[in-house]
Motif scaffolding. Structure first.
Motif, PDB file in Angstrom:
ATOM      1  N   ASP A  54       0.771  -1.173  -0.060  1.00 38.55           N
ATOM      2  CA  ASP A  54      -0.074  -0.081  -0.039  1.00 38.55           C
ATOM      3  C   ASP A  54       0.798   1.266  -0.123  1.00 38.55           C
ATOM      4  OD1 ASP A  54      -2.479  -1.285  -0.128  1.00 38.55           O
ATOM      5  OD2 ASP A  54      -2.782  -1.292   2.080  1.00 38.55           O
ATOM      6  N   ARG A  58       0.836   4.092  -2.912  1.00 36.26           N
ATOM      7  CA  ARG A  58       0.486   5.439  -2.726  1.00 36.26           C
ATOM      8  C   ARG A  58       1.808   6.492  -3.147  1.00 36.26           C
ATOM      9  NH1 ARG A  58      -1.615   3.263   2.099  1.00 36.26           N
ATOM     10  NH2 ARG A  58       0.016   4.149   3.300  1.00 36.26           N
ATOM     11  N   ALA A 114      -9.068   1.132  -6.726  1.00 30.59           N
ATOM     12  CA  ALA A 114      -9.643   2.123  -5.739  1.00 30.59           C
ATOM     13  C   ALA A 114     -10.932   1.715  -5.495  1.00 30.59           C
ATOM     14  CB  ALA A 114      -9.391   3.710  -5.970  1.00 30.59           C
ATOM     15  N   ASP A 117     -10.606  -0.991  -2.648  1.00 31.35           N
ATOM     16  CA  ASP A 117      -9.755  -0.828  -1.845  1.00 31.35           C
ATOM     17  C   ASP A 117      -9.890   0.585  -1.263  1.00 31.35           C
ATOM     18  OD1 ASP A 117      -7.078  -0.048  -0.391  1.00 31.35           O
ATOM     19  OD2 ASP A 117      -6.051  -1.276  -1.860  1.00 31.35           O
ATOM     20  N   PRO A 118     -10.421   0.410  -0.122  1.00 33.53           N
ATOM     21  CA  PRO A 118     -10.715   1.811   0.726  1.00 33.53           C
ATOM     22  C   PRO A 118      -9.448   2.680   0.948  1.00 33.53           C
ATOM     23  CG  PRO A 118     -12.079   0.069   1.652  1.00 33.53           C
ATOM     24  CD  PRO A 118     -10.889  -0.627   0.767  1.00 33.53           C
ATOM     25  N   VAL A 119      -8.481   2.336   1.588  1.00 36.73           N
ATOM     26  CA  VAL A 119      -7.242   2.835   1.598  1.00 36.73           C
ATOM     27  C   VAL A 119      -6.629   3.602   0.499  1.00 36.73           C
ATOM     28  CG1 VAL A 119      -4.868   2.684   2.755  1.00 36.73           C
ATOM     29  CG2 VAL A 119      -6.737   1.388   3.713  1.00 36.73           C
ATOM     30  N   GLY A 121      -8.520   4.141  -2.107  1.00 35.20           N
ATOM     31  CA  GLY A 121      -9.457   5.099  -2.609  1.00 35.20           C
ATOM     32  C   GLY A 121      -9.200   6.314  -2.115  1.00 35.20           C
ATOM     33  N   GLU A 122      -8.907   6.412  -0.713  1.00 34.41           N
ATOM     34  CA  GLU A 122      -8.433   7.659  -0.001  1.00 34.41           C
ATOM     35  C   GLU A 122      -7.399   8.459  -0.856  1.00 34.41           C
ATOM     36  OE1 GLU A 122      -8.303   7.510   4.183  1.00 34.41           O
ATOM     37  OE2 GLU A 122     -10.220   6.436   4.342  1.00 34.41           O
ATOM     38  N   ALA A 123      -6.400   7.717  -1.069  1.00 36.03           N
ATOM     39  CA  ALA A 123      -5.227   8.210  -1.567  1.00 36.03           C
ATOM     40  C   ALA A 123      -5.499   8.887  -3.117  1.00 36.03           C
ATOM     41  CB  ALA A 123      -4.212   7.390  -1.859  1.00 36.03           C
ATOM     42  N   GLN A 125      -8.460   9.630  -4.205  1.00 38.63           N
ATOM     43  CA  GLN A 125      -9.457  10.657  -4.197  1.00 38.63           C
ATOM     44  C   GLN A 125      -8.510  12.121  -3.750  1.00 38.63           C
ATOM     45  OE1 GLN A 125     -12.674   9.923  -1.638  1.00 38.63           O
ATOM     46  NE2 GLN A 125     -13.386   8.204  -2.960  1.00 38.63           N
ATOM     47  N   GLY A 126      -7.660  11.946  -2.957  1.00 41.73           N
ATOM     48  CA  GLY A 126      -6.703  12.886  -2.606  1.00 41.73           C
ATOM     49  C   GLY A 126      -5.475  13.218  -3.485  1.00 41.73           C
ATOM     50  N   ASP A 127      -5.583  12.879  -4.828  1.00 44.56           N
ATOM     51  CA  ASP A 127      -4.346  12.751  -5.548  1.00 44.56           C
ATOM     52  C   ASP A 127      -4.163  14.350  -6.348  1.00 44.56           C
ATOM     53  OD1 ASP A 127      -6.390  13.124  -7.552  1.00 44.56           O
ATOM     54  OD2 ASP A 127      -5.468  11.529  -9.078  1.00 44.56           O
TER      55      ASP A 127
END
Length: 198
Positions: A54, A58, A114, A117-119, A121-123, A125-127
């Motif tokens: 992960d 990221r 994503a 994969d929620p983790v 997915g957060e990364a 979305q915050g790209d």
């Protein structure tokens, strides 16, 4: 004399290996072992720099965004107009050559991963997409204040539309139902509405 190792360069090389695998096989089957083989290093070295898959994924996504930003800065002149900044930024997202094709495929691979994969997915979305949209809206607002763009335009909606053209038509180029020139022509059509030729 001991060899001096550029650790950040090593991380970037591993990230590039992730991109190559993601653009050809997606992210579902990418493992630390595969990335090590693709990068030409040991799996132990990959684990040294990235304790988990992960973290590696990221970092690779964050570094890809940094590379895109650097390419845009290099392509722009010393005093670019708001239109030039937006067009150059969005043109980088259009799969017009080998590099931008790889970038599009990597982003698609991350998007698919994503979804489950929620983790990640957060990364994902915050790209930086939200920040980019806000930046574009600010440029449009500045152009309106200078009298170069119609005052009736909604900067946020125009920024969202421009991003949608580049992001939404990219897959059409990848599968051959549109060309990069088609996307750029549509982009220019919308940019001419926001920044009327003078």
């Amino acid at each position: 004399m001991p060899k001096v190792v550029d650790h950040e360069q090593r991380r970037r090389e591993i990230a590039a290996a992730v991109w190559r695998l993601a653009s050809t096989h997606g992210l579902e089957s990418v493992s630390l072992r595969q990335v090590a083989a693709e990068a030409g290093v040991s799996m132990r070295l990959v684990q040294y720099y990235f304790e988990t898959k992960d973290r590696m994924l990221r970092f690779a996504l964050r570094h890809l965004n940094e590379v895109l930003e650097s390419r845009v800065r290099t392509a722009l002149g010393s005093e670019p107009t708001p239109r030039e900044i937006i067009r150059t930024s969005l043109a980088e997202l259009v799969p017009a050559d080998e590099h931008s094709r790889m970038v599009s495929l990597v982003f698609i691979a991350y998007f698919v991963r994503a979804l489950s994969d929620p983790v990640l997915g957060e990364a994902f979305q915050g790209d930086g997409t939200d920040q980019l949209a806000a930046f574009f809206a600010g440029l449009i607002r500045d152009s309106q204040a200078a009298g170069h763009s119609p005052s009736w335009l909604d900067p946020e909606r125009e920024a969202a539309t421009l991003l949608a053209v580049a992001n939404g038509m990219g897959p059409d180029v990848l599968i051959g139902t549109a060309t990069a020139d088609d996307v750029l022509a549509t982009l220019d059509y919308n940019l001419d509405r926001v920044f009327p030729p003078r």
